[in-house]
Enzyme design. Structure first.
Site, PDB file in Angstrom:
ATOM      1  N   ASP A  80       0.842  -1.212   0.000  1.00  0.00           N
ATOM      2  CA  ASP A  80       0.000   0.000   0.000  1.00  0.00           C
ATOM      3  C   ASP A  80       0.875   1.260   0.000  1.00  0.00           C
ATOM      4  OD1 ASP A  80       0.506  -1.383   2.342  1.00  0.00           O
ATOM      5  OD2 ASP A  80      -1.083  -0.460   3.504  1.00  0.00           O
TER       6      ASP A  80
ATOM      7  N   ASP B  32       0.261  -7.374 -10.696  1.00  0.00           N
ATOM      8  CA  ASP B  32      -0.747  -7.046 -11.706  1.00  0.00           C
ATOM      9  C   ASP B  32      -1.229  -5.611 -11.504  1.00  0.00           C
ATOM     10  OD1 ASP B  32      -2.453  -7.348 -13.782  1.00  0.00           O
ATOM     11  OD2 ASP B  32      -3.799  -8.774 -12.818  1.00  0.00           O
TER      12      ASP B  32
END
Ligand code: NAI
Length: 345
Positions: free
Chosen positions: A214, A238
């Site tokens: 994050d 991804d």
């Protein structure tokens, strides 16, 4: 050019904008004198339409023979329907490494001088498809479950791939991206292995550091230049590779390579772009850059460099650009301009 050894390769034009950007790419590769001899196959929605299945045996057999493919985007139904053909191909040919470079070609965007490489583990994690629903009280989807699996062997393999690439390409730093504070087993094993492999096999050959996913996503937006290479697990890779594509002008600029020990498939990072399919306006650059990576992969680095230079000149000297880059050129007009450039060199 004519004395180059011919190289058999599978071509999957794909769905949506796939056939449009593939046709553009083939024109350019022809002009370049690329050595590929194409075996054209269908998969995805085009596979269902032509053969009744998303991954026809003929397509698999072709790649088993050539071990090399250029692939357009393949549509995957959302929620239900058949499993992603992209994921199946990566599993079938053990294409464990997904290499996704993000480099600024067109200056003057929100971010300049980006030169990042993301290496994503491609066969494990939450993409293994161990998923099911638990029905409760007549709701067939009352609970959704997914099991992710990362193995020591898989983590070692992807870290070595990334670290070897860093050394080969003279990169300065590799950052391992994880979420080992929460998913202590699933991504903890990845972080633990990255640290171990660096300390025992690669110490001081480049800088190694680590970051929680994050924070990485935020820092990529605030100051992407602090990163050089990222190595991470499947799902994070991804997502972050699309974020990196956004830093260099969008998905139309982002190529990807799926590499295993015995086969490799090259593609654009983007999908079938159904919103613009059939309009002739898709940017073929991502697939063209993937084709340049394919040329590098088979040892034709000079041709890969010529292709990259041609793309750069077409975009920046000729100012021929598709709509996603603020231009007005169609897919065909862009590839025609690029062919002209390549013929000049
Ligand atoms: P997408 O990547 O197809 O499109 C996202 C946005 O980017 C759209 O607004 C689209 O118009 C734009 N875009 C994508 N490629 C572009 C290009 N070359 N030029 C200009 N604009 C471009 O993602 P989306 O809509 O989420 O997925 C559509 C389908 O593609 C889905 O079925 C998905 O599963 C599949 N897909 C396949 C991939 C592959 O084959 N490797 C990768 C990602 C998605």
């Amino acid at each position: 050019m004519t004395n180059l050894k011919q190289i058999p390769a599978t071509l999957i034009p794909g769905d949506g904008v796939g056939p449009e950007i593939t046709a553009a790419t083939l024109n350019v590769l022809d002009a370049l004198g690329a050595p590929f001899v194409w075996d054209r196959q269908v998969a995805g929605a085009a596979g269902v339409a032509a053969c009744g299945e998303p991954l026809p045996k003929a397509c698999l057999d072709s790649i088993r023979g050539t071990r090399l493919a250029l692939k357009g985007p393949l549509e995957t139904p959302v929620g239900g329907g058949y499993r992603s053909v992209n994921v199946q191909l990566r599993e079938e040919f053990k294409l464990y490494a997904n290499l996704r470079p993000g480099k600024t070609i067109v200056p003057g965007g929100r971010y300049d001088n980006i030169d990042l490489v993301l290496v994503r583990e491609n066969n494990e994690g939450l993409y293994m498809g161990y998923e099911h629903f638990i029905p409760i009280d007549g709701d067939p989807h009352a609970v959704g479950m997914s099991t992710g699996i990362n193995t020591r062997q898989g983590c070692r393999r992807i870290c070595r791939f990334a670290f070897d690439y860093a050394i080969r390409k003279g990169r300065k730093k590799v950052t391992a991206v994880h979420k080992a504070n929460i998913m202590k087993a699933l991504t903890g094993i990845f972080l633990e292995t990255a640290r171990e492999i660096y300390a025992t096999e690669y110490k001081d050959k480049f800088i190694f550091d680590e970051i929680i996913v994050d924070a990485c996503a935020m820092k990529l937006v605030m100051n992407p230049w602090q990163f050089d290479m990222l190595v991470t697990t499947n799902l994070f890779g991804d997502i972050l590779s699309d974020e990196i594509a956004g830093l260099v002008g969008g998905l139309g600029m982002a190529p990807g390579a799926n590499i295993g020990e015995h086969a490799a498939i090259f593609e654009a990072v983007h999908g079938s772009a159904p919103d613009i399919a059939g309009k002739g306006i898709a940017n073929p650059t991502a697939l063209l850059l993937a084709a340049a990576m394919m040329l590098d992969h088979v040892g034709c680095v000079d041709l890969g460099d010529r292709l990259r230079q041609g793309i750069d000149d077409t975009l920046n000297i000729d100012n021929v650009r598709t709509g996603d880059l603020g231009g007005t050129a169609s897919t065909v007009e862009f590839s025609a301009a690029l062919v002209k450039r390549i013929r000049q060199v």
